[in-house]
Design an enzyme around this catalytic site. Structure first.
Site, PDB file in Angstrom:
ATOM      1  N   HIS A  88       0.858  -1.185   0.000  1.00  0.00           N
ATOM      2  CA  HIS A  88       0.000   0.000   0.000  1.00  0.00           C
ATOM      3  C   HIS A  88       0.895   1.236   0.000  1.00  0.00           C
ATOM      4  O   HIS A  88       1.622   1.460   0.968  1.00  0.00           O
ATOM      5  CB  HIS A  88      -0.864   0.051   1.269  1.00  0.00           C
ATOM      6  N   GLU A  89       0.844   2.022  -1.058  1.00  0.00           N
ATOM      7  CA  GLU A  89       1.509   3.332  -1.034  1.00  0.00           C
ATOM      8  C   GLU A  89       0.414   4.361  -0.780  1.00  0.00           C
ATOM      9  O   GLU A  89      -0.487   4.540  -1.601  1.00  0.00           O
ATOM     10  CB  GLU A  89       2.220   3.616  -2.359  1.00  0.00           C
ATOM     11  N   HIS A  97       7.273   1.973   5.377  1.00  0.00           N
ATOM     12  CA  HIS A  97       8.251   2.868   4.757  1.00  0.00           C
ATOM     13  C   HIS A  97       7.813   4.296   5.027  1.00  0.00           C
ATOM     14  O   HIS A  97       6.648   4.549   5.292  1.00  0.00           O
ATOM     15  CB  HIS A  97       8.367   2.595   3.256  1.00  0.00           C
ATOM     16  N   GLU A  98       8.796   5.205   4.999  1.00  0.00           N
ATOM     17  CA  GLU A  98       8.562   6.590   5.416  1.00  0.00           C
ATOM     18  C   GLU A  98       7.794   6.577   6.737  1.00  0.00           C
ATOM     19  O   GLU A  98       6.698   7.126   6.863  1.00  0.00           O
ATOM     20  CB  GLU A  98       7.790   7.388   4.341  1.00  0.00           C
ATOM     21  N   GLU A 120      11.598   1.505   7.221  1.00  0.00           N
ATOM     22  CA  GLU A 120      12.698   2.134   6.495  1.00  0.00           C
ATOM     23  C   GLU A 120      13.277   3.181   7.452  1.00  0.00           C
ATOM     24  O   GLU A 120      13.968   2.822   8.392  1.00  0.00           O
ATOM     25  CB  GLU A 120      12.151   2.740   5.207  1.00  0.00           C
ATOM     26  N   GLU A 150      17.729   2.123  -2.353  1.00  0.00           N
ATOM     27  CA  GLU A 150      17.064   2.707  -3.526  1.00  0.00           C
ATOM     28  C   GLU A 150      17.702   4.019  -3.981  1.00  0.00           C
ATOM     29  O   GLU A 150      17.656   4.358  -5.158  1.00  0.00           O
ATOM     30  CB  GLU A 150      15.578   2.926  -3.233  1.00  0.00           C
TER      31      GLU A 150
HETATM   32  C1  NOJ Z   1       9.603   4.660  -1.432  1.00  0.00           C
HETATM   33  C2  NOJ Z   1       9.895   3.352  -0.792  1.00  0.00           C
HETATM   34  O1  NOJ Z   1      11.017   3.440   0.048  1.00  0.00           O
HETATM   35  C3  NOJ Z   1      10.116   2.314  -1.860  1.00  0.00           C
HETATM   36  O2  NOJ Z   1      10.480   1.099  -1.284  1.00  0.00           O
HETATM   37  C4  NOJ Z   1       8.878   2.196  -2.711  1.00  0.00           C
HETATM   38  O3  NOJ Z   1       9.140   1.351  -3.776  1.00  0.00           O
HETATM   39  C5  NOJ Z   1       8.466   3.546  -3.261  1.00  0.00           C
HETATM   40  N1  NOJ Z   1       8.416   4.534  -2.241  1.00  0.00           N
HETATM   41  C6  NOJ Z   1       7.107   3.459  -3.931  1.00  0.00           C
HETATM   42  O4  NOJ Z   1       6.111   3.402  -2.993  1.00  0.00           O
END
Ligand code: NOJ
Length: 667
Positions: free
Chosen positions: A381-382, A450-451, A469, A475
């Site tokens: 989920h973003e 993440h974030e 993260e 990345e």
């Molecule tokens: C930043 C995240 O650290 C990464 O793992 C992810 O692929 C991208 N955002 C897309 O959501």
């Protein structure tokens, strides 16, 4: 498993007169007598200080709060009682870098009451451990009906000595994703924790907090000289913390070591969190995973629909075939849902759907195919930091994952502000991340943020909190100037002190043959193998394109390296230079070693005395091949094997930004 538990009320003081109290110092020592916290009332103002042995670390420092309307709680107190207790227990982690954790401390609770005016009460709880000290405030229920607005926490840390502080800036749009810098404490501005300091006194210390719940996170700001002050991350309207009736702050922690490597095997932060609240943890398992992920970061695939869409059913099935072939049983798929566009990362209340798949992706077909091939899909989920949008869909999104047999979910929060107005680390963010964690537990889902908000040890209470993260991961090498070689030699002494990180190492094609021109991972491939030991995470990604693993003999190490450990030791290390970590597998008698260096090649002599006595091991060694370094043949890994025992020593030869990974297989 609790092996020993002592709770001894040592003494309780009755009310003192002001004059008696002014002179009195109340002292608490750690079980080994080395670390001491002292509390004194100076002009009705509580002040604490910290020392280790003969070395003063913190000289008398401010405590208290400012509520709205400049209402100070902190300068009008008397002590109404003090209680001392001790605890010595050993508990087991559901998963972790060490199975058995000893929680051994002495505690002093100081009850304060204002001498006039509102006569409010405040408790100060102090704990002294052999590996550091901690304290927190408890503002008990006392019939206050109005809302409480904390405008400032006065806690200060008056460092006796200056020192070299390893820091990242607070209030930055990239959240915690900055390169660490080293400066004297006296030159700091406002920085995040963990803040690790090599003190001029010779000690290593690290400031952080534990059990951050329903409160703002603490950053540290230099107010003058060597004085650091708590700087709580505010809400958009400037209030730091809003609450009612009562509140308990997170623990303010100070881990103390004779040298920096001691900080890494300190479990003080975990010990200051509540025990596990999830009765049945059988659904929580560490995982190693591949992903449809690096391909998007290096520009081979897109997150959004189109000819190069990474998350198409066809590509997902191909990746499941790779996972099957490589015998890695989890696969992360990002970009499978509606809402991704080339501008997805802009902090603009972007609308993602968490239940509707893109037209070229069939979630059921993919999860069924994965199950037939012994592979579990990791959900993604973003949120784009559009928290309102996410929370509206969270139940249906988690229910969908349950239905599809998905057990782990990565949740991203790209954007400088949550809902375009609140910091990720203010009270709003803290409560949001805790809410999602608890909600995921209701759905038997493990979480990878993440974030994120920084880790303060929540995994003890909610072991479905796997990793986050919260620093610059691999990345950055794909699409920016990248992380310099020393980055990963700083993180173990700083960010990793907070808890597990999803750093996503294991890139063998470090020169990124299919990536953007000029972009590369600033490391040798052997160092990438070693990072699987250096970086602790119960959810470890093998981040390279799966095709880059096929036919590579060194992939064997990535396959073998465990993700759950019985024990961890740090053999050597200097912040920003090098570090050698050994961990013992939870399921066998094997040990694994990861040794990494910065831009300088170096030889490190290590004793194998950590191995079991009277046992023989086959050391399977994956090292930088002769002459290999950052700029010279960085992908060449030399694999050798030899028989060793605990009385042997080895010389590790690390190339520039190189590393060595070893499996010690008991024979
Ligand atoms: C930043 C995240 O650290 C990464 O793992 C992810 O692929 C991208 N955002 C897309 O959501």
């Amino acid at each position: 498993m609790i092996t020993r538990f002592i709770l001894i009320p040592a003494f309780v003081l009755s009310v003192f007169s002001c004059n008696e109290e002014t002179a009195k110092v109340h002292e608490l020592s750690s079980p080994d007598g080395q670390n001491k916290i002292k509390l004194e009332l100076t002009n009705n103002n509580p002040k604490y200080s910290v020392s280790r042995g003969e070395t003063e670390i913190i000289t008398p420092s401010e405590m208290g709060f400012v509520f709205k309307d400049n209402d100070t709680l902190g300068n009008n107190f008397e002590i109404t009682g003090i209680e001392e207790t001790s605890k010595d227990e050993t508990w087991e982690q559901v998963w972790g870098e060490k199975k058995q954790i000893r929680n051994h401390y002495n505690e002093m609770v100081v009850n304060l009451q204002e001498k006039s005016g509102k006569q409010r009460k405040l408790q100060l709880e102090f704990r002294a451990f052999d590996d550091g000290v901690a304290f927190r405030y408890v503002f008990p229920e006392q019939g206050i009906e109005d809302s409480i607005f904390i405008m400032d926490e006065l806690t200060s840390f008056n460092l006796k000595d200056d020192g070299k502080a390893w820091w990242i800036p607070a209030y930055h749009e990239q959240r915690y994703e900055n390169l660490f810098e080293a400066s004297p404490v006296s030159e700091l501005d406002t920085v995040h924790t963990p803040l690790t300091i090599e003190s001029n006194s010779g000690l290593a210390i690290s400031f952080h907090e534990a059990d951050l719940e329903d409160y703002a996170s603490m950053t540290l700001t230099n107010t003058s000289g060597n004085i650091l002050k708590a700087d709580l991350v505010p809400w958009a309207d400037g209030v730091k913390v809003r609450t009612t009736n009562s509140f308990t702050t997170p623990w303010r922690t100070l881990q103390i070591g004779e040298e920096p490597i001691d900080l890494i095997t300190s479990y003080l932060i975990l010990n200051l969190n509540d025990p596990n609240t999830i009765d049945d943890t059988s659904w929580i398992e560490p995982v190693k995973y591949l992903g449809i992920w690096w391909g998007m970061h290096i520009g081979k695939y897109t997150f959004w629909e189109g000819p190069d869409h990474g998350a198409s059913t066809k590509n997902a099935k191909e990746h499941i075939d790779y996972a099957n072939q490589l015998r890695i049983d989890h696969l992360l798929i990002e970009g499978w849902n509606k809402g991704w566009t080339p501008d997805w990362y802009q902090n603009a209340m972007h609308q993602f759907s968490f239940t509707d798949a893109t037209d070229d992706f069939d979630l059921k077909e993919v999860t069924d195919y994965a199950a037939e091939n012994g592979v579990q899909i990791i959900g993604y989920h973003e949120t784009g930091s559009n928290i309102d949008n996410y929370l509206q869909q969270i139940d249906s999104a988690f229910a969908l994952y349950n239905k599809m047999g998905i057990r782990d979910v990565k949740i991203g929060h790209v954007g400088s502000m949550l809902n375009m107005k609140e910091w990720h680390h203010g009270q709003f963010g803290v409560n949001y991340f805790r809410y999602v964690l608890k909600k995921a537990a209701e759905y038997n889902l493990t979480v990878l943020f993440h974030e994120p908000i920084k880790d303060t040890g929540e995994r003890r209470t909610y072991p479905n909190m796997m990793a986050r993260e919260g620093a610059r991961g691999i990345e950055y090498n794909a699409w920016s100037e990248g992380n310099p070689p020393d980055h990963v030699t700083i993180l173990p002494f700083t960010r990793f002190l907070a808890g597990p990180m999803d750093f996503t190492a294991g890139i063998l094609d470090v020169e990124i043959s299919q990536g953007y021109p000029g972009r590369r991972v600033h490391s040798t491939s052997a160092k990438q193998l070693a990072l699987l030991v250096t970086v602790y995470s119960p959810i470890q990604m093998l981040a390279d394109l799966p095709e880059n693993y096929v036919g590579k003999p060194e992939f064997q190490f990535l396959k073998d390296v465990p993700i759950d450990w019985a024990d961890t030791k740090i053999l050597n290390g200097e912040i920003g230079d090098y570090i050698t970590t050994v961990r013992k597998d939870i399921d066998s008698d094997d040990w694994y070693l990861g040794s990494i260096t910065d831009e300088n090649a170096r030889d490190l002599e290590i004793s194998l005395s950590f191995l079991d006595d009277d046992a023989k091991y086959e050391a399977q060694i994956y090292a930088d091949a002769e002459g290999t370094g950052l700029d010279n043949n960085p992908e060449k890994v030399e694999i050798t094997s030899r028989e060793v025992t605990a009385s042997d020593s080895l010389t590790l030869e690390l190339g520039a930004s190189g590393g060595t990974a070893i499996r010690f297989k008991k024979i």
